[in-house]
Design a protein around this motif. Sequence first.
Motif, short mmCIF file in Angstrom:
data_model
loop_
_atom_site.label_atom_id
_atom_site.label_comp_id
_atom_site.label_asym_id
_atom_site.label_seq_id
_atom_site.Cartn_x
_atom_site.Cartn_y
_atom_site.Cartn_z
N THR A 1 -41.40 26.52 -37.06
CA THR A 1 -41.53 25.10 -37.37
C THR A 1 -41.38 24.87 -38.87
O THR A 1 -40.76 23.90 -39.31
CB THR A 1 -42.91 24.58 -36.91
N HIS B 1 -44.46 21.53 -29.54
CA HIS B 1 -44.05 21.22 -30.93
C HIS B 1 -44.01 19.73 -31.21
O HIS B 1 -43.46 19.30 -32.22
CB HIS B 1 -42.66 21.80 -31.22
N GLN C 1 -45.29 18.18 -34.69
CA GLN C 1 -44.44 18.49 -35.85
C GLN C 1 -43.11 17.73 -35.78
O GLN C 1 -42.61 17.22 -36.78
CB GLN C 1 -44.14 19.99 -35.94
#
Length: 596
Positions: free
Chosen positions: A436, A475, A478
């Motif tokens: 990330t 995810h 993010q």
Amino acid sequence: MSVLSEVTASSRHYVDRLFDPDPQKVLQGVIDMKNAVIGNNKQKANLIVLGAVPRLLYLLQQETSSTELKTECAVVLGSLAMGTENNVKSLLDCHIIPALLQGLLSQDLKFIEACLRCLRTIFTSPVTPEELLYTDATVIPHLMALLGRSRYTQEYICQIFSHCCKAPDHQTILFNHGAVQNIAHLLTSVSYKVRMQALKCFSVLAFENPQVSMTLVNVLVDGELLPQIFVKMLQRDKPIEMQLTSAKCLTYMCRAGAIRTDDNCIVLKLDHDLKHAHELRQAAFKLYASLGANDEDIRKKIIETENMMDRIVNGLSESSIKVRLAAVRCLHSLSRSVQQLRTSFQDHAVWKPLMKVLQNAPDEILVVASSMLCNLLLEFSPSKEPILESGAIELLCGLTQSENPALRVNGIWALMNMAFQAEQKIKADILRSLSTEQLFQLLSDSDLNVLMKTLGLLRNLLSTRPHIDKIMSTHGKQIMQAVTLILEGEHNIEVKEQTLCILANIADGTTAKELIMTNDDILQKIKYYMGHSHVKLQLAAMFCISNLIWNEEEGSQERQDKLRDIGIVDILHKLSQSPDTNLCDKAKTALQQYLA
């Protein structure tokens, strides 16, 4: 009097003056005619129709004509030949070629040059049969003798030879009359035009001709062998035309066996040093790369040439960096073909040596090799699967961390191609390897291409509902953060459009769309872009809304109500009146979801 007859009348005046009994008036008439026809095709056609050509040829051949008059006649005839193909046909019908060839027997250099210039123009026309140069056996040896007279005779004669050498018997005639020896020294002429025309001569002489090719290898010019001169002409500071033509000469010599190809390098019959042999091989690869860059038929011909793919693939493991680079460039050029990616590239398992090259190579090779890998990873390429299995994800993620922007672009571009319509596992592997942190790094990259390709990668990762939901469940926070930063930042229309398209993909998820619905900041941004002045951004924002309010999906009523509360329906009504039909239709479709 009509305009046409006026023109014809003025043209008639020029022709009439050619018959004046006073030679001085005839000369002035020819000079005036010369000035009248320059760049005027209509005037040229008129003069031909009115019979100027036979008279000019008569004056050109008359012993009583002054050299100046003969020269001016040749100049006018050359100008007439520069008109249309019909003009050239008319000149040929008047037997201009024997008359001009006769003129070459003169001692006057200016007259010889004018005759040659006219012959050059006629012989380079597609309507002129090249056989006319070889009808009289005395012509070729005389032209060879004239090569030494001036740089103009050199330029024109070489140009005539290169255009009239179309068959093996033409090559034989020119070769037997000493073309190689007579033209070789012209490659070092101070005139670029002479060097270029001499080079073209060698390319047509050597084409599929072992006898000429074997001779060329041994020719010395100012203490340098001819192949070395060709290699020098390949240097980047030389004009493209010169690079390509010299590469052709070297390639024809390779094919004829004058320069031998074995497993490791090209070895000259004279057993030159390895460095020079590398340069020759590099030249051949460069030629194929240039020829195949934009032409599918040529790419096919190169690949179908016997053992050619093997030779190029072997070039990837050469010891010389320059040869490796030229081989990679050549393959990159060939990899632009969808057909070849599906067939030849798979048959020769090109991906294997390519992956090896990518493991440890200087940046200049890495840039081209990684660019080629992008092509091999397109969804229709059968090489995609084995490349994935050979650890490409790690390698490409490594490239995205390079200081070289071109390598970062190629790394992320290849990952983007890899993620297109990929299985969930591959997408997860990409996200895991990239991390990330690195994804955020790439989304704030100063290079616009890197940013655009990273957004493309995200868009490909976030496609098909189960994948969207899975990726956003791990995810999501993010990714939403990254989307917010980009939509708030100073970015161009294309970047913002890609980012909104990513949001539209997220909105298409089953559970993922809740990450948008529970984020008031993002909803306000979508609303803002629906009212933006740029239609592309309005359409992209509309896709987000359409995916959120689609009423066949669970929870659509609640989402519709929330979006109504923040003023989305009012904007939809405005957009349904938009002059842009696409936007108008999308708004009307969205409004129907509220009515259903």
